[in-house]
Write a protein that holds these residues in place. Structure first.
Motif, PDB file in Angstrom:
ATOM      1  N   GLN A   1     -31.303 -26.194  25.719  1.00 16.30           N
ATOM      2  CA  GLN A   1     -30.832 -25.041  26.490  1.00 16.30           C
ATOM      3  C   GLN A   1     -29.700 -24.342  25.754  1.00 16.30           C
ATOM      4  O   GLN A   1     -29.638 -23.118  25.712  1.00 16.30           O
ATOM      5  CB  GLN A   1     -30.334 -25.490  27.870  1.00 16.30           C
ATOM      6  CG  GLN A   1     -31.413 -26.032  28.775  1.00 16.30           C
ATOM      7  CD  GLN A   1     -32.291 -24.934  29.313  1.00 16.30           C
ATOM      8  OE1 GLN A   1     -31.846 -23.820  29.478  1.00 16.30           O
ATOM      9  NE2 GLN A   1     -33.534 -25.251  29.554  1.00 16.30           N
ATOM     10  N   GLY A   2     -28.803 -25.156  25.175  1.00 17.06           N
ATOM     11  CA  GLY A   2     -27.701 -24.582  24.418  1.00 17.06           C
ATOM     12  C   GLY A   2     -28.215 -23.817  23.212  1.00 17.06           C
ATOM     13  O   GLY A   2     -27.772 -22.704  22.927  1.00 17.06           O
TER      14      GLY A   2
ATOM     15  N   GLN B   1     -29.710 -20.482  24.244  1.00 22.74           N
ATOM     16  CA  GLN B   1     -28.720 -19.454  24.557  1.00 22.74           C
ATOM     17  C   GLN B   1     -28.122 -18.886  23.276  1.00 22.74           C
ATOM     18  O   GLN B   1     -27.859 -17.693  23.174  1.00 22.74           O
ATOM     19  CB  GLN B   1     -27.618 -20.014  25.467  1.00 22.74           C
ATOM     20  CG  GLN B   1     -28.049 -20.258  26.896  1.00 22.74           C
ATOM     21  CD  GLN B   1     -28.709 -19.057  27.545  1.00 22.74           C
ATOM     22  OE1 GLN B   1     -29.912 -19.065  27.768  1.00 22.74           O
ATOM     23  NE2 GLN B   1     -27.955 -18.022  27.839  1.00 22.74           N
TER      24      GLN B   1
ATOM     25  N   VAL C   1     -30.664 -16.549  21.658  1.00 22.71           N
ATOM     26  CA  VAL C   1     -30.767 -15.279  22.382  1.00 22.71           C
ATOM     27  C   VAL C   1     -29.539 -14.412  22.073  1.00 22.71           C
ATOM     28  O   VAL C   1     -29.649 -13.206  21.859  1.00 22.71           O
ATOM     29  CB  VAL C   1     -30.891 -15.526  23.903  1.00 22.71           C
ATOM     30  CG1 VAL C   1     -30.823 -14.218  24.656  1.00 22.71           C
ATOM     31  CG2 VAL C   1     -32.197 -16.222  24.232  1.00 22.71           C
ATOM     32  N   ALA C   2     -28.369 -15.072  22.014  1.00 23.69           N
ATOM     33  CA  ALA C   2     -27.145 -14.323  21.719  1.00 23.69           C
ATOM     34  C   ALA C   2     -27.228 -13.718  20.320  1.00 23.69           C
ATOM     35  O   ALA C   2     -26.816 -12.571  20.111  1.00 23.69           O
ATOM     36  CB  ALA C   2     -25.932 -15.232  21.843  1.00 23.69           C
TER      37      ALA C   2
END
Lengths: 351, 339
Positions: free
Chosen positions: A240-241, A244, A247-248
């Motif tokens: 999950q990290g 993210q 995506v960033a």
């Protein structure tokens, strides 16, 4: 409303000291100078300074975009063509920049080939409708064959040189050579998930140094996480990290991020079926998910998750030149509404 | 609790403060919960003075009771019910999303959560002419899809552009940025977003689990604390500014293989209304079908576990054909939109 201190991004030690000293809300700190705060809370002056800086920066984040500005931005950004015109058409021009795209499929369905093709295509000069960018390829499986990259680059250069018609395009061709294509692909070999996570953390810095990069490939994200991690909650947390961060990166640096994923078997009430690996929670992370598979004797690519595209299935082939349209496409004829090769796919769509 | 400071209430002067510090009392909480008699002896101040200070502090920090009738009046005047634009979903939600509370949409990948959020945003900005804050934590926000939805509502370009301008998009990818943004919205950001348009009626966080789940599951409980903070600020914002907070959530599988919303039991108390989105039972996995079923799994107004089927195509239906049923059959055959 009052904001609790624990919502600030502070180191745990400093936060604990502040709480011990009786501070609980950010408003209570506002009147303090760093020296006073250091004395009051028993932290070093450096730490007090950092706390007050965190306080000042909060709320001053990027101003919101209106959806209209976002639309204008979307219209300006180009997509990376895949050289499979039917897939490009369904994706409104190709793999979108600024989004996280996942390519999943069983072994040998062409995931790596699509990634390499994108790494070449992102470099097509702008006057040919490309992006004229560079690519970063993170290889976790050791499956990236430079020989294939060379083949695809040769084909792409040949294709463009045949198209070159005006002066601008001829000038662009001088710098668009097989050698330049290979030079503009940055290969990173990651042997396990620690290396991959570390590399992704360093990625923003790398992209700032090389603003020309328009594509980041992780081939594959599944392998290191399936191989070395036995603890499922820990794996989910790391994934999950990672998602993210990717995506960033995609949004912040205007790059297309493409990751590949394996397939796994899920046992259900209706028997077993193949589903993308890494679980449901990972499935939320990619903005667009493509599934590559064999449909009878032919290869097919399906879009099965996207906020803005129609779900669709198209045929493609992999030639020595790379990722291309399948030769004949009977299902493009208007009389046959359903693609023949994968009737099981659209069976549920029958009235 | 709040730190004791000079001049907070009459009688609380520097000397007394120093005395209290000596007795290791720094906060209002400490003073209120300590034994006054003992404290008076320890700090050598009069019992009476301390007692008076405590009374003032209690009055300052206590909540004020409101009569139910007054509250109801206020509720009637401040609550709005925002239609999602889709009749089946509206029926499920008792005619729409309510302001002043948190509504959660959960579902697996591609189950239509973002599409419902887009539809809601478009409906509020176009039909109600009010503003929407859209906090995108997954990068899934696509303005061209919003435009597509608007085009089915109106062919007037000017109106489309105005509606798009009323949707304010924040793109944040970690929980601290989300908290910064939410606190900033409470501290004036909502008013700023209302300038030059309707007031903000909804704050959409799509998705809340994407930023929280990277923190959960470890040994530290910091993730839990941050999750509750996100919940608290959303709740306060929804109530104080009477906006509808809409959040999306992932799903996990229980040991029995059943699908349930993620983020665990603590989070399950936060949303007032929870809706689970799933592919319609008739649809096959990975098929190009836009039919979804929505199940109400928590609500304070409607009986739970009611289910409604709806079509994601609804938001991109043609101008003609108000009958959703007929439209549904038509779109059945074509390739459809997925999330």
């Amino acid at each position: 409303m009052l904001r609790p201190l624990s919502s600030l991004s502070l180191s745990p030690g400093v936060r604990l000291k502040l709480l011990r000293a009786g501070f609980q809300f950010t408003a209570e700190l506002q009147s303090f100078s760093p020296e006073e705060l250091a004395e009051e809370a028993g932290v070093s002056q450096q730490e007090a300074q950092e706390v007050l800086e965190a306080l000042g920066s909060s709320g001053g984040g990027a101003p919101p975009l209106t959806a209209l500005e976002l639309l204008q931005k979307e219209e300006q950004s180009r997509s990376i063509v895949t050289f499979c015109s039917r897939l490009d058409e369904r994706l409104h021009g190709g793999i979108p920049v600024g989004k996280l795209t996942e390519v999943c499929g069983a072994p040998g369905t062409g995931k790596t080939q699509l990634c390499l093709q994108a790494a070449v295509d992102v470099q097509v000069p702008q006057c040919f409708g490309g992006l004229g960018g560079q690519a970063v390829v993170m290889d976790t499986e050791g499956g990236v064959l430079l020989q294939r990259l060379d083949d695809m680059a040769t084909a792409a250069v040949r294709h463009c040189s045949l198209l070159a018609s005006d002066e601008e395009q001829r000038v662009a061709m001088a710098t668009f050579t097989v050698r330049s294509v290979l030079e503009n692909v940055f290969l990173v070999r990651c042997h396990d998930y620690t290396e991959l996570l570390a590399e992704v953390r360093l990625l923003p810095g790398f992209l700032r140094e090389r603003p020309g990069v328009r594509l980041v490939v992780v081939d594959s994200v599944a392998f290191p996480f399936r191989l070395h991690l036995d603890d499922p909650p820990h794996r989910t947390r790391l994934l999950q990290g990672l998602a993210q961060q990717l995506v960033a990166v995609a949004t912040g640096h205007d790059v297309a991020v493409v990751v590949t994923n394996h397939m796994t078997t899920r046992l259900g009430p209706g028997g077993s079926r193949l589903v993308p690996a890494l679980g449901d929670s990972w499935g939320h992370a990619p903005n667009i998910r493509l599934l590559l598979k064999w449909a009878g004797p032919r290869r097919a690519a399906a879009i099965f998750k996207s906020p803005s595209h129609l779900s669709a299935s198209v045929h493609f082939q992999i030639t020595s030149d790379g990722f291309r349209d399948a030769e004949e496409e009977p299902d493009d004829q208007p009389q046959s509404k359903r693609p023949r090769g994968h009737a099981h796919q659209s069976a549920s769509g029958a009235p | 609790m709040v730190l004791l400071r000079e001049g907070m209430c009459p009688g609380l002067d520097r000397e007394l403060l120093r005395g209290l510090r000596g007795a290791d009392i720094r906060t209002v909480e400490g003073l209120v919960s300590s034994d006054i008699e003992e404290l008076a002896q320890k700090c050598s101040v009069s019992y009476k003075a301390l007692f008076a200070i405590r009374r003032v502090l209690l009055a300052q920090h206590a909540a004020f009771p409101v009569s139910g009738a007054d509250l109801y009046e206020e509720l009637l005047s401040s609550t709005a019910i925002l239609s999602t634009g889709n009749p089946s979903l509206d029926k499920l939600l008792d005619s729409g999303v309510y302001t002043g509370e948190i509504t959660e949409l959960s579902g697996g990948p591609g189950s239509g959560k973002s599409q419902v959020c887009f539809g809601l945003a478009v409906n509020i900005s176009h039909h109600l002419k009010q503003s929407v804050i859209y906090i995108d934590t997954t990068g899934g926000m696509t303005a061209s899809r919003l435009l597509q939805m608007l085009q089915t509502e109106t062919s007037n370009t000017q109106e489309q552009m105005e509606a798009l301008q009323r949707i304010h998009v924040f793109r944040l990818f970690d929980v601290h940025a989300l908290l910064d943004c939410l606190y900033d919205l409470c501290g004036g950001g909502l008013q700023r977003a209302s300038v030059g348009g309707g007031s903000v009626k909804a704050v959409v966080v799509d998705s809340v689990s994407a930023v929280i789940s990277p923190l959960l599951g470890g040994k530290q409980n910091e993730g839990m604390s941050l999750m509750i903070q996100v919940a608290a600020v959303l709740k306060t914002m929804a109530k104080d500014f009477s906006v509808a907070a809409v959040v999306t959530n992932h799903v996990t599988r229980s040991s029995g293989g059943e699908v349930q919303p993620a983020l665990g039991a603590s989070w399950s108390h936060i949303p007032r209304t929870r809706v689970l989105l799933q592919p319609a039972p008739s649809a096959r996995p990975f098929s190009c079908c836009s039919l979804r079923s929505a199940t109400l799994i928590k609500s304070s107004r409607q009986p739970c576990d009611i289910r409604e089927d709806f079509d994601l195509q609804w938001w991109s239906r043609g101008e003609e054909g108000p009958s959703g049923k007929r439209k549904l059959d038509e779109t059945h055959d074509e390739s459809s939109l997925v999330l």
